[in-house]
Enzyme design. Structure first.
Site, PDB file in Angstrom:
ATOM      1  N   GLY A 198       6.755  -4.333   8.546  1.00  0.00           N
ATOM      2  CA  GLY A 198       6.638  -4.673   7.323  1.00  0.00           C
ATOM      3  C   GLY A 198       7.991  -5.128   7.223  1.00  0.00           C
ATOM      4  CB  ILE A 209       8.554  -1.427  -0.409  1.00  0.00           C
ATOM      5  CG1 ILE A 209       8.274  -1.971  -1.802  1.00  0.00           C
ATOM      6  CG2 ILE A 209       9.721  -0.570  -0.003  1.00  0.00           C
ATOM      7  CD1 ILE A 209       6.950  -0.922  -2.176  1.00  0.00           C
ATOM      8  CG  ASP A 216      -2.481  -6.018  13.464  1.00  0.00           C
ATOM      9  OD1 ASP A 216      -2.130  -4.586  12.689  1.00  0.00           O
ATOM     10  OD2 ASP A 216      -4.012  -6.542  13.514  1.00  0.00           O
ATOM     11  CB  VAL A 217       1.723  -2.120  12.649  1.00  0.00           C
ATOM     12  CG1 VAL A 217       3.369  -2.813  11.943  1.00  0.00           C
ATOM     13  CG2 VAL A 217       0.852  -1.853  10.677  1.00  0.00           C
ATOM     14  CG  ASN A 261       7.521  -0.803   4.066  1.00  0.00           C
ATOM     15  OD1 ASN A 261       7.152  -0.186   2.839  1.00  0.00           O
ATOM     16  ND2 ASN A 261       7.523  -2.491   4.066  1.00  0.00           N
ATOM     17  CB  SER A 289      -2.050   5.469  -3.314  1.00  0.00           C
ATOM     18  OG  SER A 289      -1.893   4.842  -4.651  1.00  0.00           O
ATOM     19  CD  GLN A 312      -4.905   1.225  -6.088  1.00  0.00           C
ATOM     20  OE1 GLN A 312      -4.664   3.220  -6.569  1.00  0.00           O
ATOM     21  NE2 GLN A 312      -3.738   1.004  -4.717  1.00  0.00           N
ATOM     22  CE1 TYR A 318      -2.380   1.119  -0.028  1.00  0.00           C
ATOM     23  CE2 TYR A 318      -2.410   1.938  -1.824  1.00  0.00           C
ATOM     24  CZ  TYR A 318      -1.966   1.413  -0.863  1.00  0.00           C
ATOM     25  OH  TYR A 318      -0.352   1.246  -1.376  1.00  0.00           O
ATOM     26  CE  LYS A 372       0.422   3.314   2.131  1.00  0.00           C
ATOM     27  NZ  LYS A 372       1.282   2.640   2.401  1.00  0.00           N
ATOM     28  CG  ASN A 382       1.551  -4.137  -6.843  1.00  0.00           C
ATOM     29  OD1 ASN A 382       2.459  -5.710  -7.218  1.00  0.00           O
ATOM     30  ND2 ASN A 382       2.190  -3.635  -7.349  1.00  0.00           N
TER      31      ASN A 382
HETATM   32  N1  LIG Z   1       3.871  -2.262  -4.289  1.00  0.00           N
HETATM   33  C1  LIG Z   1       3.145  -1.013  -4.658  1.00  0.00           C
HETATM   34  O1  LIG Z   1       3.810  -0.744  -5.749  1.00  0.00           O
HETATM   35  C2  LIG Z   1       3.532  -0.047  -3.551  1.00  0.00           C
HETATM   36  C3  LIG Z   1       3.690  -0.157  -2.317  1.00  0.00           C
HETATM   37  N2  LIG Z   1       3.514   0.853  -1.576  1.00  0.00           N
HETATM   38  C4  LIG Z   1       3.325   0.211   0.192  1.00  0.00           C
HETATM   39  O2  LIG Z   1       4.201   0.086   0.177  1.00  0.00           O
HETATM   40  C5  LIG Z   1       4.735  -0.897   1.573  1.00  0.00           C
HETATM   41  C6  LIG Z   1       4.946  -2.305   1.434  1.00  0.00           C
HETATM   42  O3  LIG Z   1       4.210  -2.684   0.739  1.00  0.00           O
HETATM   43  P1  LIG Z   1       4.654  -4.093  -0.252  1.00  0.00           P
HETATM   44  O4  LIG Z   1       6.279  -4.412  -0.097  1.00  0.00           O
HETATM   45  O5  LIG Z   1       4.868  -4.039  -2.043  1.00  0.00           O
HETATM   46  O6  LIG Z   1       3.441  -5.301   0.333  1.00  0.00           O
HETATM   47  P2  LIG Z   1       4.213  -6.556   0.936  1.00  0.00           P
HETATM   48  O7  LIG Z   1       2.414  -7.259   0.784  1.00  0.00           O
HETATM   49  O8  LIG Z   1       4.563  -7.305  -0.616  1.00  0.00           O
HETATM   50  O9  LIG Z   1       4.923  -6.416   1.940  1.00  0.00           O
HETATM   51  C7  LIG Z   1       3.881  -5.776   2.969  1.00  0.00           C
HETATM   52  C8  LIG Z   1       4.082  -6.175   4.210  1.00  0.00           C
HETATM   53  O10 LIG Z   1       3.476  -5.449   5.709  1.00  0.00           O
HETATM   54  C9  LIG Z   1       3.437  -6.091   6.495  1.00  0.00           C
HETATM   55  N3  LIG Z   1       2.528  -6.495   7.093  1.00  0.00           N
HETATM   56  C10 LIG Z   1       0.795  -6.482   6.445  1.00  0.00           C
HETATM   57  N4  LIG Z   1       0.115  -6.188   7.376  1.00  0.00           N
HETATM   58  C11 LIG Z   1       0.919  -6.285   8.806  1.00  0.00           C
HETATM   59  C12 LIG Z   1       0.086  -6.081   9.582  1.00  0.00           C
HETATM   60  N5  LIG Z   1      -1.240  -5.743  10.292  1.00  0.00           N
HETATM   61  N6  LIG Z   1       1.428  -5.447  11.199  1.00  0.00           N
HETATM   62  C13 LIG Z   1       2.451  -5.906  10.578  1.00  0.00           C
HETATM   63  N7  LIG Z   1       2.652  -6.014   9.334  1.00  0.00           N
HETATM   64  C14 LIG Z   1       1.838  -6.242   8.502  1.00  0.00           C
HETATM   65  C15 LIG Z   1       3.311  -7.487   5.687  1.00  0.00           C
HETATM   66  O11 LIG Z   1       3.743  -8.390   6.654  1.00  0.00           O
HETATM   67  P3  LIG Z   1       3.880 -10.164   6.327  1.00  0.00           P
HETATM   68  O12 LIG Z   1       4.739 -10.648   5.052  1.00  0.00           O
HETATM   69  O13 LIG Z   1       2.886 -10.807   7.830  1.00  0.00           O
HETATM   70  O14 LIG Z   1       2.214 -10.633   5.904  1.00  0.00           O
HETATM   71  C16 LIG Z   1       4.880  -7.700   5.042  1.00  0.00           C
HETATM   72  O15 LIG Z   1       5.918  -7.766   5.783  1.00  0.00           O
HETATM   73  C17 LIG Z   1       2.790  -0.510   2.607  1.00  0.00           C
HETATM   74  O16 LIG Z   1       2.798   0.090   3.081  1.00  0.00           O
HETATM   75  C18 LIG Z   1       2.444   0.011   0.848  1.00  0.00           C
HETATM   76  O17 LIG Z   1       0.608   0.580   0.346  1.00  0.00           O
HETATM   77  C19 LIG Z   1       3.380   1.823  -1.785  1.00  0.00           C
HETATM   78  C20 LIG Z   1       3.169   2.494  -3.595  1.00  0.00           C
HETATM   79  C21 LIG Z   1       3.732   1.156  -4.117  1.00  0.00           C
HETATM   80  C1  LIG Z   2      -0.981  -1.329  -4.386  1.00  0.00           C
HETATM   81  C2  LIG Z   2      -0.744  -1.069  -5.881  1.00  0.00           C
HETATM   82  O1  LIG Z   2      -0.913  -2.128  -7.626  1.00  0.00           O
HETATM   83  C3  LIG Z   2       0.278   0.246  -5.599  1.00  0.00           C
HETATM   84  O2  LIG Z   2       0.128   0.775  -4.095  1.00  0.00           O
HETATM   85  C4  LIG Z   2       0.254   2.008  -4.355  1.00  0.00           C
HETATM   86  O3  LIG Z   2       0.623   1.893  -3.463  1.00  0.00           O
HETATM   87  C5  LIG Z   2       0.553   2.365  -5.677  1.00  0.00           C
HETATM   88  O4  LIG Z   2       0.229   3.598  -5.974  1.00  0.00           O
HETATM   89  C6  LIG Z   2      -0.206   1.311  -6.855  1.00  0.00           C
HETATM   90  O5  LIG Z   2      -1.274   1.180  -6.857  1.00  0.00           O
END
Ligand SMILES: NC(=O)C1=CN([C@@H]2O[C@H](COP(=O)(O)OP(=O)(O)OC[C@H]3O[C@@H](n4cnc5c(N)ncnc54)[C@H](OP(=O)(O)O)[C@@H]3O)[C@@H](O)[C@H]2O)C=CC1
Ligand SMILES: C[C@H](O)[C@@H]1OC(=O)[C@H](O)[C@@H]1O
Length: 260
Positions: A12, A17, A70-71, A97, A152, A160, A163, A167, A201
């Site tokens: 990802g 992130i 796709d992971v 990630n 989470s 969620q 979801y 986590k 989000n």
């Molecule tokens: N944002 C938040 O508040 C929080 C996020 N997280 C976690 O952080 C991580 C990153 O989230 P965030 O950066 O916010 O989300 P984004 O939606 O910005 O990025 C998600 C990333 O995951 C990739 N992805 C999604 N599905 C797949 C798949 N099936 N196979 C491979 N890659 C995949 C996407 O690829 P592509 O660009 O090609 O779609 C993208 O690079 C997640 O695990 C999320 O649960 C945890 C806590 C809080």
């Molecule tokens: C997507 C949410 O806003 C985000 O994802 C998480 O894992 C955090 O807890 C927030 O709920």
């Protein structure tokens, strides 16, 4: 530099992130392989986003490759590790990630939404951790795995219910892998981000009321940024954390402890 000439895999890594983790590792001297997917996401230009990350890493003087997949599919993990080894010769760090969070009410959640969320978030972390750990074991000189769990894992969300268990599962996976992989000097930890402003989000936080509600609840007074998380991942991946394994670090501006 904290990761000089290390080879890092980030799942990802195209945006949010993961993109910040890839860039932070490159800034600290690492070469980086990013995985991405985005098959059903028309909201942004996937290929150009990936190419931009590769260009940004190149501009930092580091090498980078992108591997689509796709992971949730075990074959993606083995291919990602194999292509990384082809390009860079080894794997030192995995940042697991990739994740999705399709907000949905509980009572009418279609099985497919639940199953896909579990498959990507937990299955994906399992398979890529297993593939990277086997490579690190074969190399014989240890490694570091840092998974993106979440606040989470510790608290719930009414939209969620599919979801948050994933986590918690990722957190638990890192704890058990710390035991399974300790004999090979492979450290396993997780970060637990709070609310970080990303595409994940963007819809949920598009209401100014909800955004300011969160800002009020966060003692540090602002939503997180992807680089807030990425810098902690770099720390856990680096030798500064050489005696840290099985740990989880909240990166949430204090949100979790703010009862009243
Ligand atoms: N944002 C938040 O508040 C929080 C996020 N997280 C976690 O952080 C991580 C990153 O989230 P965030 O950066 O916010 O989300 P984004 O939606 O910005 O990025 C998600 C990333 O995951 C990739 N992805 C999604 N599905 C797949 C798949 N099936 N196979 C491979 N890659 C995949 C996407 O690829 P592509 O660009 O090609 O779609 C993208 O690079 C997640 O695990 C999320 O649960 C945890 C806590 C809080
Ligand atoms: C997507 C949410 O806003 C985000 O994802 C998480 O894992 C955090 O807890 C927030 O709920």
């Amino acid at each position: 530099m904290l990761l000089e000439n290390k080879v890092v895999i980030v799942t990802g890594g195209s945006r949010g992130i993961g993109r910040a983790i890839a860039l932070a590792c490159a800034r600290e001297g690492a070469h980086v392989a990013i995985n991405y997917w985005g098959e059903n996401d028309a909201s942004y230009h996937k290929r150009s986003a990936v190419e931009t990350v590769l260009d940004e890493i190149g501009a930092l003087g580091r090498r980078a490759i992108a591997v689509e997949g796709d992971v949730s599919q075990p074959a993606t993990a083995t291919e990602l590790v194999a292509k990384t080894v082809d390009a860079f010769g080894r794997v030192d760090v995995l940042a697991s990630n990739a994740g999705i969070c399709p907000f949905h009410a509980f009572l009418d959640m279609p099985p497919k939404v639940f199953e896909t969320t579990v498959a990507v978030n937990l299955g994906g972390a399992f398979y890529v951790t297993q593939a990277a750990a086997n490579q690190m074991k074969a190399q014989g000189d240890g490694g570091a795995i840092v998974a993106t769990s979440s606040i989470s894992a510790l608290v719930g969300g009414g939209m969620q219910t599919h979801y948050t268990p994933t986590k918690a599962g990722v957190h638990s996976l890192m704890q058990s892998c710390a035991i399974a992989l300790g004999p090979y000097k492979i450290r396993c930890n997780s970060v637990m981000p709070g609310t970080i402003a990303t595409d994940l989000n963007a819809d949920d936080l598009s209401s100014p009321e909800k955004k300011s509600y969160f800002e009020r609840r966060i003692p540090l007074g602002r939503l997180g940024r992807p680089d807030d998380v990425a810098d902690v991942v770099v720390f856990l991946a680096s030798d500064l954390a050489r005696y840290v394994t099985g740990a989880a670090l909240l990166v949430d501006g204090g949100l979790f402890v703010n009862l009243q």
